[in-house]
Motif scaffolding. Structure first.
Motif, PDB file in Angstrom:
ATOM      1  N   TYR A   1       7.369   0.920   3.672  1.00  8.37           N
ATOM      2  CA  TYR A   1       7.935   2.220   4.076  1.00  8.37           C
ATOM      3  C   TYR A   1       7.392   2.613   5.458  1.00  8.37           C
ATOM      4  O   TYR A   1       8.150   2.989   6.343  1.00  8.37           O
ATOM      5  CB  TYR A   1       7.547   3.259   3.024  1.00  8.37           C
ATOM      6  N   GLU A   2       6.090   2.467   5.632  1.00 10.41           N
ATOM      7  CA  GLU A   2       5.506   2.896   6.914  1.00 10.41           C
ATOM      8  C   GLU A   2       6.008   2.033   8.070  1.00 10.41           C
ATOM      9  O   GLU A   2       6.205   2.530   9.177  1.00 10.41           O
ATOM     10  CB  GLU A   2       3.987   2.940   6.810  1.00 10.41           C
ATOM     11  N   ALA A   3       6.265   0.768   7.798  1.00  7.82           N
ATOM     12  CA  ALA A   3       6.826  -0.097   8.846  1.00  7.82           C
ATOM     13  C   ALA A   3       8.235   0.377   9.226  1.00  7.82           C
ATOM     14  O   ALA A   3       8.604   0.406  10.411  1.00  7.82           O
ATOM     15  CB  ALA A   3       6.856  -1.541   8.360  1.00  7.82           C
TER      16      ALA A   3
ATOM     17  N   GLU B   1       4.290  13.217   5.580  1.00  4.97           N
ATOM     18  CA  GLU B   1       3.673  12.643   6.794  1.00  4.97           C
ATOM     19  C   GLU B   1       4.710  11.883   7.617  1.00  4.97           C
ATOM     20  O   GLU B   1       4.737  11.967   8.846  1.00  4.97           O
ATOM     21  CB  GLU B   1       2.542  11.689   6.393  1.00  4.97           C
ATOM     22  N   ALA B   2       5.573  11.161   6.914  1.00  7.25           N
ATOM     23  CA  ALA B   2       6.619  10.403   7.618  1.00  7.25           C
ATOM     24  C   ALA B   2       7.566  11.369   8.338  1.00  7.25           C
ATOM     25  O   ALA B   2       7.985  11.117   9.477  1.00  7.25           O
ATOM     26  CB  ALA B   2       7.391   9.547   6.621  1.00  7.25           C
ATOM     27  N   THR B   3       7.863  12.494   7.682  1.00  4.31           N
ATOM     28  CA  THR B   3       8.750  13.489   8.295  1.00  4.31           C
ATOM     29  C   THR B   3       8.139  14.000   9.597  1.00  4.31           C
ATOM     30  O   THR B   3       8.828  14.094  10.628  1.00  4.31           O
ATOM     31  CB  THR B   3       8.977  14.670   7.321  1.00  4.31           C
TER      32      THR B   3
ATOM     33  N   PHE C   1       3.641   5.811  -4.982  1.00  8.15           N
ATOM     34  CA  PHE C   1       4.187   4.873  -4.010  1.00  8.15           C
ATOM     35  C   PHE C   1       3.316   3.616  -4.114  1.00  8.15           C
ATOM     36  O   PHE C   1       2.195   3.612  -3.611  1.00  8.15           O
ATOM     37  CB  PHE C   1       4.065   5.483  -2.607  1.00  8.15           C
ATOM     38  N   PRO C   2       3.745   2.554  -4.788  1.00  9.09           N
ATOM     39  CA  PRO C   2       2.904   1.358  -4.888  1.00  9.09           C
ATOM     40  C   PRO C   2       2.491   0.885  -3.489  1.00  9.09           C
ATOM     41  O   PRO C   2       3.316   0.922  -2.564  1.00  9.09           O
ATOM     42  CB  PRO C   2       3.825   0.336  -5.561  1.00  9.09           C
ATOM     43  N   PRO C   3       1.223   0.438  -3.301  1.00 12.62           N
ATOM     44  CA  PRO C   3       0.710   0.135  -1.958  1.00 12.62           C
ATOM     45  C   PRO C   3       1.595  -0.801  -1.137  1.00 12.62           C
ATOM     46  O   PRO C   3       1.830  -0.559   0.038  1.00 12.62           O
ATOM     47  CB  PRO C   3      -0.655  -0.497  -2.245  1.00 12.62           C
ATOM     48  N   LEU C   4       2.122  -1.855  -1.766  1.00 15.74           N
ATOM     49  CA  LEU C   4       2.953  -2.791  -0.978  1.00 15.74           C
ATOM     50  C   LEU C   4       4.199  -2.108  -0.440  1.00 15.74           C
ATOM     51  O   LEU C   4       4.607  -2.309   0.701  1.00 15.74           O
ATOM     52  CB  LEU C   4       3.359  -3.979  -1.858  1.00 15.74           C
ATOM     53  N   LEU C   5       4.801  -1.275  -1.305  1.00 15.38           N
ATOM     54  CA  LEU C   5       6.019  -0.579  -0.886  1.00 15.38           C
ATOM     55  C   LEU C   5       5.682   0.484   0.160  1.00 15.38           C
ATOM     56  O   LEU C   5       6.475   0.755   1.066  1.00 15.38           O
ATOM     57  CB  LEU C   5       6.706   0.056  -2.096  1.00 15.38           C
ATOM     58  N   LYS C   6       4.506   1.078   0.036  1.00 12.47           N
ATOM     59  CA  LYS C   6       4.096   2.089   1.023  1.00 12.47           C
ATOM     60  C   LYS C   6       3.959   1.432   2.404  1.00 12.47           C
ATOM     61  O   LYS C   6       4.389   1.989   3.412  1.00 12.47           O
ATOM     62  CB  LYS C   6       2.775   2.727   0.592  1.00 12.47           C
ATOM     63  N   ASP C   7       3.397   0.227   2.442  1.00 11.74           N
ATOM     64  CA  ASP C   7       3.286  -0.495   3.725  1.00 11.74           C
ATOM     65  C   ASP C   7       4.678  -0.752   4.302  1.00 11.74           C
ATOM     66  O   ASP C   7       4.915  -0.597   5.499  1.00 11.74           O
ATOM     67  CB  ASP C   7       2.573  -1.842   3.535  1.00 11.74           C
TER      68      ASP C   7
ATOM     69  N   LEU D   1      15.536   9.346   2.722  1.00  8.23           N
ATOM     70  CA  LEU D   1      16.472   8.235   2.495  1.00  8.23           C
ATOM     71  C   LEU D   1      15.752   6.885   2.585  1.00  8.23           C
ATOM     72  O   LEU D   1      16.031   5.972   1.807  1.00  8.23           O
ATOM     73  CB  LEU D   1      17.634   8.303   3.493  1.00  8.23           C
ATOM     74  N   LEU D   2      14.816   6.769   3.531  1.00  2.00           N
ATOM     75  CA  LEU D   2      14.078   5.506   3.638  1.00  2.00           C
ATOM     76  C   LEU D   2      13.144   5.312   2.444  1.00  2.00           C
ATOM     77  O   LEU D   2      12.973   4.189   1.955  1.00  2.00           O
ATOM     78  CB  LEU D   2      13.312   5.439   4.966  1.00  2.00           C
ATOM     79  N   ALA D   3      12.567   6.401   1.938  1.00  2.00           N
ATOM     80  CA  ALA D   3      11.724   6.300   0.732  1.00  2.00           C
ATOM     81  C   ALA D   3      12.580   5.850  -0.452  1.00  2.00           C
ATOM     82  O   ALA D   3      12.190   4.956  -1.224  1.00  2.00           O
ATOM     83  CB  ALA D   3      11.056   7.638   0.443  1.00  2.00           C
TER      84      ALA D   3
END
Ligand SMILES: C[S@@+](CC[C@H](N)C(=O)[O-])C[C@H]1O[C@@H](n2cnc3c(N)ncnc32)[C@H](O)[C@@H]1O
Length: 272
Positions: free
Chosen positions: A54-56, A8-10, A46-52, A27-29
């Motif tokens: 990552y999305e930022a 999705e990020a891609t 992807f633990p939820p906090l890290l996913k947030d 690379l960001l992941a």
């Protein structure tokens, strides 16, 4: 594995015009998950906090903030450099210039003019015992000092076009390498470059040669006879920069070299 999140990020980065969308998303992941990129397939979730987080970061990358400003790191010739606002992000093609210099000179004195993050100076110091790094911008100087703090590289805050810069070394230097500002002011640049690399690092006047012309004179003064010179240039300078060296009469073995994409990228010469 966080494959769906990365996919999705891609898509998001691709839609924003990021050329290296998949690589940057991975690379960001890897950065957020604190694993090497090659180990991403082995990560379960992807633990939820890290996913947030990552999305930022993906949101900022989609705004065309350079990847290296998001991670705070840039890789150059085996070095992991600190970079961010105020300093030019070193590019892979410049590694060719550094490798050329080290193939010619492994001792004596090396000088990196327009040093920025210190990328070239650090590469030189792997083989050459005495290295100077010259930089004019106070903001870039902070990054240069940070990246060279555990070394004996001499950092000099000076203008490379000023005849007094390192004048005490005149006629003694074995190798001068430089990646100066060389982009013509009319060039159209990607947002990562135009909005985030410092303009002092990029632009060299209307023809891109305003720093190069006096810099070449300073380099010629610094070098001993038989000393080596290498300078990166714009891909539109494959003829004008070698001609500038020829016209001065200070140089022999003037050779232009291509970059990884086959474009004219750096000139080399020997001081006569
Ligand atoms: C294209 S960047 C190269 C940085 C680094 N050498 C590299 O390859 O990543 C050019 C650098 O030259 C510096 N610079 C521009 N004009 C200068 C001058 N007249 N004297 C010294 N440094 C200068 C800029 O601040 C910038 O850090």
């Amino acid at each position: 594995m966080p494959g769906r999140v990365i996919a999705e990020a891609t898509s998001r980065l691709r839609a924003a015009g990021v050329g290296s969308a998949r690589v940057d998303a991975e690379l960001l992941a890897a950065f957020v998950l604190d694993v090497p990129r090659g180990r991403l397939p082995l990560v379960d979730t992807f633990p939820p906090l890290l996913k947030d987080r990552y999305e930022a970061l993906i949101a900022r990358r989609a705004q065309r903030v350079p990847l290296q400003h998001l991670t705070g790191r840039a890789h150059f010739a085996g070095f992991d450099l600190a970079v961010g606002p105020g300093v030019f992000v070193p590019r892979p093609e410049t590694e060719l210039l550094a490798a050329w210099g080290l193939s010619k000179v492994q001792s004596g004195i090396g000088v990196d003019l327009c040093s920025g993050s210190g990328a070239i100076a650090l590469a030189l110091r792997t083989r050459i015992s005495t290295v100077y790094a010259v930089e004019q911008s106070p903001e870039a100087l902070d990054w240069l000092q940070l990246n060279t703090r555990d070394t004996d590289i001499t950092v000099v805050h000076a203008d490379v076009t000023d005849p007094s810069t390192l004048a005490g070394l005149d006629g003694t230097v074995d190798l001068v390498l430089t990646n100066p500002p060389y982009v013509p002011t009319t060039a159209v640049l990607e947002p990562e470059v135009a909005d985030h690399d410092p303009h002092l690092a990029l632009f060299g006047g209307e023809d891109g040669l305003s720093v190069i012309r006096p810099l070449v004179v300073r380099a010629a003064a610094l070098l001993r006879k038989g000393g080596y010179f290498g300078m990166e240039h714009d891909d539109s300078h494959g003829e004008s920069v070698p001609a500038l060296l020829r016209d001065s009469g200070d140089w022999a073995d003037i050779t232009d070299h291509l970059d990884l994409a086959g474009r004219p990228r750096f000139v080399t010469a020997v001081r006569v």
